[in-house]
Design a protein around this motif. Structure first.
Motif, PDB file in Angstrom:
ATOM      1  N   SER A  58      55.554 -27.471 -16.329  1.00 12.40           N
ATOM      2  CA  SER A  58      56.434 -28.556 -16.761  1.00 12.40           C
ATOM      3  C   SER A  58      55.635 -29.562 -17.577  1.00 12.40           C
ATOM      4  O   SER A  58      54.502 -29.900 -17.217  1.00 12.40           O
ATOM      5  CB  SER A  58      57.054 -29.248 -15.548  1.00 12.40           C
ATOM      6  N   VAL A  59      56.249 -30.035 -18.645  1.00 10.68           N
ATOM      7  CA  VAL A  59      55.576 -30.973 -19.530  1.00 10.68           C
ATOM      8  C   VAL A  59      56.627 -31.891 -20.142  1.00 10.68           C
ATOM      9  O   VAL A  59      57.802 -31.529 -20.231  1.00 10.68           O
ATOM     10  CB  VAL A  59      54.785 -30.215 -20.617  1.00 10.68           C
ATOM     11  N   GLN A  60      56.203 -33.053 -20.553  1.00  4.79           N
ATOM     12  CA  GLN A  60      57.129 -33.976 -21.198  1.00  4.79           C
ATOM     13  C   GLN A  60      57.228 -33.681 -22.691  1.00  4.79           C
ATOM     14  O   GLN A  60      56.359 -33.023 -23.270  1.00  4.79           O
ATOM     15  CB  GLN A  60      56.682 -35.410 -20.972  1.00  4.79           C
ATOM     16  N   VAL A  61      58.271 -34.197 -23.280  1.00  2.00           N
ATOM     17  CA  VAL A  61      58.479 -34.016 -24.715  1.00  2.00           C
ATOM     18  C   VAL A  61      57.236 -34.451 -25.494  1.00  2.00           C
ATOM     19  O   VAL A  61      56.646 -35.490 -25.217  1.00  2.00           O
ATOM     20  CB  VAL A  61      59.704 -34.831 -25.182  1.00  2.00           C
ATOM     21  N   GLY A  62      56.842 -33.608 -26.438  1.00  2.00           N
ATOM     22  CA  GLY A  62      55.666 -33.891 -27.238  1.00  2.00           C
ATOM     23  C   GLY A  62      54.378 -33.345 -26.666  1.00  2.00           C
ATOM     24  O   GLY A  62      53.334 -33.381 -27.340  1.00  2.00           O
ATOM     25  N   GLY A  63      54.432 -32.836 -25.456  1.00  2.00           N
ATOM     26  CA  GLY A  63      53.251 -32.295 -24.805  1.00  2.00           C
ATOM     27  C   GLY A  63      52.912 -30.894 -25.286  1.00  2.00           C
ATOM     28  O   GLY A  63      53.584 -30.331 -26.162  1.00  2.00           O
ATOM     29  N   SER A  64      51.873 -30.341 -24.673  1.00  5.90           N
ATOM     30  CA  SER A  64      51.380 -29.011 -25.066  1.00  5.90           C
ATOM     31  C   SER A  64      51.173 -28.131 -23.843  1.00  5.90           C
ATOM     32  O   SER A  64      50.890 -28.616 -22.751  1.00  5.90           O
ATOM     33  CB  SER A  64      50.045 -29.141 -25.812  1.00  5.90           C
ATOM     34  N   LEU A  65      51.315 -26.847 -24.064  1.00 11.20           N
ATOM     35  CA  LEU A  65      50.979 -25.842 -23.065  1.00 11.20           C
ATOM     36  C   LEU A  65      50.377 -24.653 -23.796  1.00 11.20           C
ATOM     37  O   LEU A  65      50.708 -24.397 -24.961  1.00 11.20           O
ATOM     38  CB  LEU A  65      52.216 -25.375 -22.292  1.00 11.20           C
ATOM     39  N   ARG A  66      49.538 -23.915 -23.103  1.00 10.04           N
ATOM     40  CA  ARG A  66      49.027 -22.665 -23.666  1.00 10.04           C
ATOM     41  C   ARG A  66      49.327 -21.546 -22.687  1.00 10.04           C
ATOM     42  O   ARG A  66      48.883 -21.557 -21.550  1.00 10.04           O
ATOM     43  CB  ARG A  66      47.528 -22.725 -23.934  1.00 10.04           C
ATOM     44  N   LEU A  67      50.087 -20.587 -23.179  1.00  8.97           N
ATOM     45  CA  LEU A  67      50.394 -19.400 -22.394  1.00  8.97           C
ATOM     46  C   LEU A  67      49.358 -18.319 -22.681  1.00  8.97           C
ATOM     47  O   LEU A  67      48.921 -18.163 -23.819  1.00  8.97           O
ATOM     48  CB  LEU A  67      51.789 -18.874 -22.740  1.00  8.97           C
ATOM     49  N   SER A  68      49.015 -17.582 -21.642  1.00 11.38           N
ATOM     50  CA  SER A  68      48.086 -16.465 -21.785  1.00 11.38           C
ATOM     51  C   SER A  68      48.737 -15.188 -21.292  1.00 11.38           C
ATOM     52  O   SER A  68      49.547 -15.219 -20.362  1.00 11.38           O
ATOM     53  CB  SER A  68      46.810 -16.716 -20.965  1.00 11.38           C
ATOM     54  N   CYS A  69      48.355 -14.097 -21.901  1.00 10.71           N
ATOM     55  CA  CYS A  69      48.857 -12.784 -21.487  1.00 10.71           C
ATOM     56  C   CYS A  69      47.684 -11.825 -21.499  1.00 10.71           C
ATOM     57  O   CYS A  69      47.092 -11.561 -22.547  1.00 10.71           O
ATOM     58  CB  CYS A  69      49.950 -12.307 -22.429  1.00 10.71           C
ATOM     59  N   THR A  70      47.360 -11.320 -20.331  1.00 10.72           N
ATOM     60  CA  THR A  70      46.272 -10.355 -20.213  1.00 10.72           C
ATOM     61  C   THR A  70      46.871  -8.971 -20.028  1.00 10.72           C
ATOM     62  O   THR A  70      47.706  -8.749 -19.155  1.00 10.72           O
ATOM     63  CB  THR A  70      45.361 -10.703 -19.027  1.00 10.72           C
ATOM     64  N   ALA A  71      46.420  -8.058 -20.880  1.00 12.48           N
ATOM     65  CA  ALA A  71      46.983  -6.714 -20.898  1.00 12.48           C
ATOM     66  C   ALA A  71      45.987  -5.697 -20.370  1.00 12.48           C
ATOM     67  O   ALA A  71      44.777  -5.852 -20.520  1.00 12.48           O
ATOM     68  CB  ALA A  71      47.397  -6.338 -22.318  1.00 12.48           C
ATOM     69  N   SER A  72      46.508  -4.649 -19.779  1.00 11.14           N
ATOM     70  CA  SER A  72      45.674  -3.536 -19.325  1.00 11.14           C
ATOM     71  C   SER A  72      46.480  -2.258 -19.393  1.00 11.14           C
ATOM     72  O   SER A  72      47.712  -2.271 -19.436  1.00 11.14           O
ATOM     73  CB  SER A  72      45.173  -3.780 -17.891  1.00 11.14           C
ATOM     74  N   GLY A  73      45.768  -1.145 -19.430  1.00  8.87           N
ATOM     75  CA  GLY A  73      46.425   0.158 -19.403  1.00  8.87           C
ATOM     76  C   GLY A  73      46.713   0.759 -20.764  1.00  8.87           C
ATOM     77  O   GLY A  73      47.315   1.827 -20.855  1.00  8.87           O
ATOM     78  N   PHE A  74      46.308   0.072 -21.843  1.00 11.18           N
ATOM     79  CA  PHE A  74      46.474   0.646 -23.169  1.00 11.18           C
ATOM     80  C   PHE A  74      45.424   0.044 -24.091  1.00 11.18           C
ATOM     81  O   PHE A  74      44.769  -0.936 -23.752  1.00 11.18           O
ATOM     82  CB  PHE A  74      47.892   0.408 -23.710  1.00 11.18           C
ATOM     83  N   THR A  75      45.299   0.646 -25.271  1.00 12.48           N
ATOM     84  CA  THR A  75      44.342   0.147 -26.252  1.00 12.48           C
ATOM     85  C   THR A  75      44.938  -1.058 -26.953  1.00 12.48           C
ATOM     86  O   THR A  75      45.804  -0.923 -27.825  1.00 12.48           O
ATOM     87  CB  THR A  75      43.983   1.238 -27.272  1.00 12.48           C
ATOM     88  N   PHE A  76      44.479  -2.213 -26.554  1.00 15.20           N
ATOM     89  CA  PHE A  76      45.057  -3.474 -26.997  1.00 15.20           C
ATOM     90  C   PHE A  76      45.029  -3.615 -28.516  1.00 15.20           C
ATOM     91  O   PHE A  76      45.984  -4.079 -29.133  1.00 15.20           O
ATOM     92  CB  PHE A  76      44.296  -4.617 -26.339  1.00 15.20           C
ATOM     93  N   SER A  77      43.942  -3.182 -29.121  1.00 14.52           N
ATOM     94  CA  SER A  77      43.775  -3.390 -30.558  1.00 14.52           C
ATOM     95  C   SER A  77      44.752  -2.566 -31.387  1.00 14.52           C
ATOM     96  O   SER A  77      44.976  -2.858 -32.559  1.00 14.52           O
ATOM     97  CB  SER A  77      42.338  -3.071 -30.975  1.00 14.52           C
ATOM     98  N   ASP A  78      45.350  -1.553 -30.802  1.00 11.64           N
ATOM     99  CA  ASP A  78      46.309  -0.719 -31.529  1.00 11.64           C
ATOM    100  C   ASP A  78      47.753  -1.164 -31.350  1.00 11.64           C
ATOM    101  O   ASP A  78      48.655  -0.601 -31.961  1.00 11.64           O
ATOM    102  CB  ASP A  78      46.199   0.739 -31.069  1.00 11.64           C
TER     103      ASP A  78
END
Length: 138
Positions: free
Chosen positions: A11-31
């Motif tokens: 939760s953040v107030q208007v004008g704020g920032s968040l950074r979402l992360s997604c960690t992947a496994s089980g496949f060749t990420f670069s492809d």
């Protein structure tokens, strides 16, 4: 087994920032092509941003200039969505998605993000995370 695990919502107030992360496994990420979708209650599933292997990023118009998608150069299996100048209309569940065939082109879908009916579309990602809630309050 392919797994996508999101983190960073909150939760953040208007004008704020968040950074979402997604960690992947089980496949060749670069492809793979990677993407962030979002869905607010009663709304369509919407492609927010995508990153094609070797290509330019895509942003939906409403987030251009505010959101940035990037990949971790060191880890190579993590994709981020930096969200700045957040607005109440950004409130939604955000989903990380991946497609090894490189065909993430479905911009909106009337059903649930990541549902079986959505995945059947050839332009939709094959793999989905569990989603992370982002709430922007005024």
């Amino acid at each position: 087994e392919v797994q996508l695990v999101e983190s960073g919502g909150g939760s953040v107030q208007v004008g704020g920032s968040l950074r979402l992360s997604c960690t992947a496994s089980g496949f060749t990420f670069s492809d793979a092509d990677m993407a962030w979708y979002r869905q607010a209650p009663g709304n369509e599933c919407e492609l927010v941003s995508s990153l094609k292997n070797g290509g330019s990023p895509y942003y939906t118009d409403s987030v251009k200039g505010r959101f940035t998608i990037s990949q971790d150069d060191a880890k190579k299996n993590t994709v981020y969505l930096q969200m700045d100048s957040l607005k109440p209309e950004d409130t939604a569940v955000y989903y990380c998605a991946a497609d090894r065939a490189g065909t993430i082109e479905l911009l909106t879908f009337g059903g649930a993000c990541g549902s079986q009916s959505m995945v059947r579309w050839p332009q939709a990602p094959d793999y989905w995370g569990q989603g992370t809630q982002v709430t922007v309050s005024s």
